[in-house]
Scaffold this active site. Sequence first.
Site, PDB file in Angstrom:
ATOM      1  N   SER A 146     -23.965  21.546 -22.526  1.00 22.35           N
ATOM      2  CA  SER A 146     -23.743  20.427 -21.604  1.00 22.35           C
ATOM      3  C   SER A 146     -24.506  19.195 -22.061  1.00 22.35           C
ATOM      4  O   SER A 146     -25.595  19.322 -22.645  1.00 22.35           O
ATOM      5  CB  SER A 146     -24.230  20.808 -20.202  1.00 22.35           C
ATOM      6  OG  SER A 146     -24.190  19.699 -19.326  1.00 22.35           O
ATOM      7  N   TYR A 159     -31.025  23.078 -14.281  1.00 29.00           N
ATOM      8  CA  TYR A 159     -29.826  23.080 -15.125  1.00 29.00           C
ATOM      9  C   TYR A 159     -30.091  22.321 -16.421  1.00 29.00           C
ATOM     10  O   TYR A 159     -29.710  22.767 -17.506  1.00 29.00           O
ATOM     11  CB  TYR A 159     -28.674  22.454 -14.363  1.00 29.00           C
ATOM     12  CG  TYR A 159     -27.315  22.635 -15.001  1.00 29.00           C
ATOM     13  CD1 TYR A 159     -26.715  23.886 -15.041  1.00 29.00           C
ATOM     14  CD2 TYR A 159     -26.621  21.556 -15.541  1.00 29.00           C
ATOM     15  CE1 TYR A 159     -25.455  24.062 -15.613  1.00 29.00           C
ATOM     16  CE2 TYR A 159     -25.373  21.715 -16.111  1.00 29.00           C
ATOM     17  CZ  TYR A 159     -24.795  22.965 -16.142  1.00 29.00           C
ATOM     18  OH  TYR A 159     -23.559  23.140 -16.711  1.00 29.00           O
ATOM     19  N   LYS A 163     -29.816  24.134 -20.104  1.00 27.40           N
ATOM     20  CA  LYS A 163     -28.873  23.684 -21.119  1.00 27.40           C
ATOM     21  C   LYS A 163     -29.589  23.166 -22.360  1.00 27.40           C
ATOM     22  O   LYS A 163     -29.097  23.330 -23.483  1.00 27.40           O
ATOM     23  CB  LYS A 163     -27.950  22.606 -20.535  1.00 27.40           C
ATOM     24  CG  LYS A 163     -26.961  23.154 -19.510  1.00 27.40           C
ATOM     25  CD  LYS A 163     -26.038  24.190 -20.114  1.00 27.40           C
ATOM     26  CE  LYS A 163     -24.961  24.650 -19.158  1.00 27.40           C
ATOM     27  NZ  LYS A 163     -24.030  25.632 -19.739  1.00 27.40           N
TER      28      LYS A 163
END
Length: 264
Positions: A146, A159, A163
């Site tokens: 991402s 998150y 990532k």
Amino acid sequence: MAETTVGGKVALVTGASSGIGRATAIRLAEAGADVALNYFSLDEEAESAAAAIRKLGRKAMLLRVDVSRQDAVEQMVADIVRELGRLDVFVSSAVYSDREPFTTANMDGFRRTIDVSMWGAFYGLRAASNQMLRQKQGGAAVIVGSPHAQIAFPQCMAYNMAKAALDQMAKTAACELLPEKIRVNVVYPGWTDTPGERKFFTDEMLKKAAAQTPMGRLATAEEIAEAVHFLVNPVTSSYITGTVLHVDGGLFLPWWSRRGSGDL
């Protein structure tokens, strides 16, 4: 004549009941692979994806497994080999994400985000790679990463952390597995129109936000799946490993290249 770029291969796709994972599983089946579909929720959607794969004449194996559990992931790979005979392609697409300021975040959700999004990808890559090493015939892995790995989106600390870790994980794995002809790459999807986005945004919010992206729209899950297929296809990517493929609609272009900036 049906496409067979990965004909005779067996692929494992995690998070395959919806979104990018589902689209990737079906795309690999279209390209000739038998597919093991990992999921943890959305049972009906997983069954529907498996049915679509079988309609293509390929085998589909459903595995309801929590990828944050190493023992369960290792057993899942063993079950795939027992049922489908081998494992040649691994795609990590399973994800979990809560969005809150880190100072007040619910730590259960914070840890769950990292456990699924980072550790889940690691456990899957490790187990799949070990099976490919046993087979001694090479293989390919794609990690769905991402832009969060490089852009510090607020209220997404867990998150973002997960990532960012995946980039180094994939590149390190690519180094270590290179002598065995197992390729490992990362795909960066741009903002993609998936059911998971509805956890955070309404359709109206997504429509307005999409208009502000460089291309003026969100990506489709099928566009990201095509990129994954490109990276596992030995015809198109046999000389590609340890790289990050941006399929982000120009997200990393300079700000002056964005929509409407031509009037400056």
